[in-house]
Write a protein that holds these residues in place. Structure first.
Motif, short mmCIF file in Angstrom:
data_model
loop_
_atom_site.label_atom_id
_atom_site.label_comp_id
_atom_site.label_asym_id
_atom_site.label_seq_id
_atom_site.Cartn_x
_atom_site.Cartn_y
_atom_site.Cartn_z
N UNK A 450 0.82 -1.21 0.00
CA UNK A 450 0.00 0.00 0.00
C UNK A 450 0.86 1.27 0.00
N UNK A 451 2.05 1.22 0.59
CA UNK A 451 2.95 2.37 0.55
C UNK A 451 3.37 2.65 -0.89
N UNK A 452 3.76 1.61 -1.60
CA UNK A 452 4.20 1.81 -2.97
C UNK A 452 3.04 2.23 -3.87
N UNK A 453 1.86 1.68 -3.59
CA UNK A 453 0.69 2.07 -4.38
C UNK A 453 0.34 3.53 -4.13
N UNK A 454 0.49 3.98 -2.87
CA UNK A 454 0.19 5.38 -2.54
C UNK A 454 1.11 6.33 -3.29
N UNK A 455 2.40 5.98 -3.38
CA UNK A 455 3.34 6.84 -4.09
C UNK A 455 3.10 6.82 -5.61
N UNK A 456 2.60 5.70 -6.11
CA UNK A 456 2.24 5.65 -7.53
C UNK A 456 1.07 6.59 -7.80
N UNK A 457 0.07 6.58 -6.91
CA UNK A 457 -1.10 7.44 -7.07
C UNK A 457 -0.71 8.91 -7.02
N UNK A 458 0.19 9.24 -6.07
CA UNK A 458 0.57 10.65 -5.88
C UNK A 458 1.76 11.07 -6.72
N UNK A 459 2.28 10.13 -7.54
CA UNK A 459 3.46 10.41 -8.36
C UNK A 459 4.65 10.83 -7.51
N UNK A 460 4.79 10.14 -6.38
CA UNK A 460 5.94 10.36 -5.51
C UNK A 460 5.78 11.48 -4.50
N UNK A 461 4.62 12.09 -4.42
CA UNK A 461 4.41 13.20 -3.50
C UNK A 461 3.96 12.67 -2.13
N UNK A 462 4.80 12.82 -1.07
CA UNK A 462 4.44 12.28 0.24
C UNK A 462 3.31 13.02 0.94
N UNK A 463 2.93 14.18 0.39
CA UNK A 463 1.85 14.95 1.04
C UNK A 463 0.51 14.24 0.96
N UNK A 464 0.42 13.18 0.17
CA UNK A 464 -0.83 12.44 0.07
C UNK A 464 -1.25 11.86 1.42
N UNK A 465 -0.27 11.68 2.33
CA UNK A 465 -0.56 11.10 3.65
C UNK A 465 -1.11 12.13 4.64
N UNK A 466 -1.03 13.40 4.32
CA UNK A 466 -1.47 14.42 5.27
C UNK A 466 -2.54 15.34 4.68
N UNK A 467 -3.05 14.99 3.52
CA UNK A 467 -4.06 15.84 2.89
C UNK A 467 -5.44 15.20 2.88
N UNK A 468 -5.57 14.04 3.49
CA UNK A 468 -6.85 13.33 3.52
C UNK A 468 -7.30 13.22 4.97
N UNK A 469 -8.56 13.48 5.27
CA UNK A 469 -9.03 13.51 6.67
C UNK A 469 -8.79 12.20 7.43
N UNK A 470 -9.10 11.07 6.80
CA UNK A 470 -8.91 9.79 7.50
C UNK A 470 -7.43 9.55 7.77
N UNK A 471 -6.58 9.92 6.84
CA UNK A 471 -5.14 9.75 7.04
C UNK A 471 -4.65 10.57 8.22
N UNK A 472 -5.15 11.79 8.34
CA UNK A 472 -4.74 12.65 9.45
C UNK A 472 -5.16 12.05 10.78
N UNK A 473 -6.36 11.50 10.83
CA UNK A 473 -6.82 10.85 12.07
C UNK A 473 -5.92 9.67 12.42
N UNK A 474 -5.56 8.87 11.44
CA UNK A 474 -4.70 7.71 11.70
C UNK A 474 -3.31 8.16 12.16
N UNK A 475 -2.80 9.23 11.56
CA UNK A 475 -1.49 9.74 11.97
C UNK A 475 -1.55 10.21 13.42
N UNK A 476 -2.62 10.89 13.79
CA UNK A 476 -2.77 11.35 15.18
C UNK A 476 -2.85 10.17 16.15
N UNK A 477 -3.52 9.09 15.74
CA UNK A 477 -3.59 7.90 16.58
C UNK A 477 -2.21 7.26 16.75
#
Length: 500
Positions: A450-477
């Motif tokens: 899923x990490x590699x798939x996420x970077x494929x979707x975002x074309x290598x942009x790591x901000x994809x992990x902090x721009x989605x509401x559910x992702x932010x909640x998981x990061x806070x947890x």
């Protein structure tokens, strides 16, 4: 909620077939047996049976394996009460007051209290699964690769934070498990990695020999090196029904234990293991006379046993809804689903509602069978406690070897199992816990994919992990769990659990 209850009751149509009831009965008997006999455990048993479940219907195999899991929770309380020797670590706290009750001539009351507490907790926890699993699965349908990666990371972090002993050791084990999970074929490039030219592991290391080695054969070796003395009570066990005063003293601890176990059971790592210890500490701290504990207090049996079984049931919630194992046994259950070609996760409830609701409905059937099996057959379980280990352990080793070999009919699995057995012995001697390793082994490949798939979707942009509401909640947890490591109160309570 009404739809969930309707689906749940419809699940009985799938779970209550003669074949499924038969295998639920077999699993309950086998689970009670390995719970009664210390040194075996559900991990080794389920590992041995994984390869045999290929010949069974997926729902039937999962019903049997689940019955073994919570059947072991029932059976281990029998050993704890009668022998002061827990069949499972989760029943260690039951020894404290349960065995004292047995020495006072109240073994029957203690056994009945443990069984009835487990039945109540199991039924309540099953209905919690009915209520909360569908909404959680619906939420998980909104997950994409970034959320799934963070979810796997959350599971890994939780397994480290809640594991017994040193956090650094647990982190090292989880990281090693992830690395072992990466052995095989790269999912993106198709190239082999870390196989050292061994073609039989090109598809990766299998969870069956790894699980049997780390939690079955390793345990046997340590039991043989430190023979356990079992002083079985020989007097006849009578008065299985608790009195009215016993019930009054037990009812609130059972309710509190059920709540504690239901909550901790969904936590990855050691949540299910900690639940009976947490229940015992709560009961002792709120008791009017704490000095009664350790001298045969019925609350010290009722609360932990309820917490124990509730945690065993709710630990299925993350597996069925998110595809995340919360403990090694559930990791093996995930392996059983993958072997059957079923991908655990939120899609199971829509693609295989017969399996999803049938498995949940079978938990009620299994808990009822376990009460019927445990109380009337106490005499048989007592006699089985006298079986010498020199007879048991060779048979277990033989079954482990058969299970590993029949997985793909190649001797390489036997060598892998032998190697991991030696490795497991060394780890435990050095003070490392294998539980984070197994969870890392299971979660690591899914996290990588899923990490590699996420970077494929975002074309290598790591901000994809902090721009989605559910992702932010998981990061806070995840951050909240990491902060727990630095809280002295949390570390102190965790050490108290371990010492208990």
């Amino acid at each position: 909620m009404i739809d969930s209850l309707a689906s749940f009751f419809a699940g009985f149509l799938h779970a209550a077939t003669p074949t499924n009831i038969f295998f639920a009965f077999i699993g309950s008997i086998l689970g009670t047996l390995i719970g009664v006999l210390p040194g075996i455990g559900p991990l080794a048993t389920i590992s041995m049976l994984l390869s045999f479940t290929l010949m069974m219907d997926p729902l039937t195999s999962l019903i049997m394996l689940a019955s073994i899991y919570y059947g072991a929770q029932y059976g281990s309380s029998t050993t704890a009460i009668l022998c002061n020797l827990p069949g499972e670590v989760t029943s260690a706290v039951t020894c404290i007051d349960g065995h004292q009750m047995a020495r006072q001539g109240r073994a029957g009351v203690a056994l009945a209290t443990a069984a009835l507490s487990s039945l109540f907790a199991g039924c309540v926890a099953t209905f919690l699964i009915v209520l909360f699993a569908p909404p959680l699965a619906s939420l998980a349908l909104n997950f994409s690769a970034p959320e799934y990666f963070l979810l796997m990371l959350l599971g890994l972090v939780a397994s480290v934070v809640f594991c017994h002993g040193s956090v650094l050791n647990a982190f090292a084990m989880a990281l090693l498990g992830v690395l072992l999970g990466l052995v095989g074929t790269d999912v993106e490039t198709g190239s082999l990695r870390y196989t050292f030219g061994i073609g039989e592991i090109s598809s990766g290391l299998d969870i069956v020999p790894v699980g049997m080695a780390l939690f079955g054969l390793t345990e046997i070796i340590f039991n043989l090196s430190m023979p356990m003395s079992r002083q079985v009570m020989t007097q006849k066990i009578t008065n299985l029904l608790p009195s009215l005063s016993d019930l009054k003293e037990a009812v609130l601890p059972v309710i509190r234990g059920t709540a504690i176990g239901s909550l901790l059971g969904i936590l990855p790592g050691g949540g299910a293991t900690l639940s009976p210890f947490a229940s015992y500490m709560v009961e002792k701290r709120i008791a009017k006379d704490p000095s009664r504990f350790g001298r045969g207090a019925i609350e010290g049996v009722a609360g932990p046993e309820a917490a124990n079984n509730a945690a065993a049931q709710t630990s299925f919630i993350p597996l069925l809804t998110l595809g995340i194992p919360t403990n090694p046994v559930i990791a093996l259950m995930l392996g059983a689903m993958l072997i059957q070609g079923i991908q655990p996760g939120p899609q199971v409830i829509s693609s295989r509602p017969d399996l999803f609701w049938g498995l949940i409905a079978s938990m009620i059937i299994g808990n009822l069978l376990l009460v019927v099996i445990n109380l009337p057959l106490i005499g048989i379980w007592v006699r089985l406690l006298k079986v010498p280990y020199r007879v048991l352990f060779p048979a277990i080793v033989v079954f482990c070897c058969i299970g590993a070999y029949t997985l793909n009919v190649t001797p390489i699995m036997l060598f892998i199992m032998a190697g991991f057995t030696v490795f497991g012995v060394v780890l435990i001697m050095l003070g490392f816990q294998p539980i984070p390793l197994l969870l890392g082994f299971v979660l690591g490949p899914m996290a990588e994919e899923n990490l590699r798939r996420a970077f494929v979707i975002s074309k290598g942009d790591p901000s994809i992990f902090v721009t989605r509401p559910i992702s932010i909640v998981l990061i806070l947890m995840i951050l909240a769990l990491v902060l727990l490591i630095f809280l002295p109160a949390f570390q102190q309570n965790k050490e108290e659990f371990v010492e208990s």
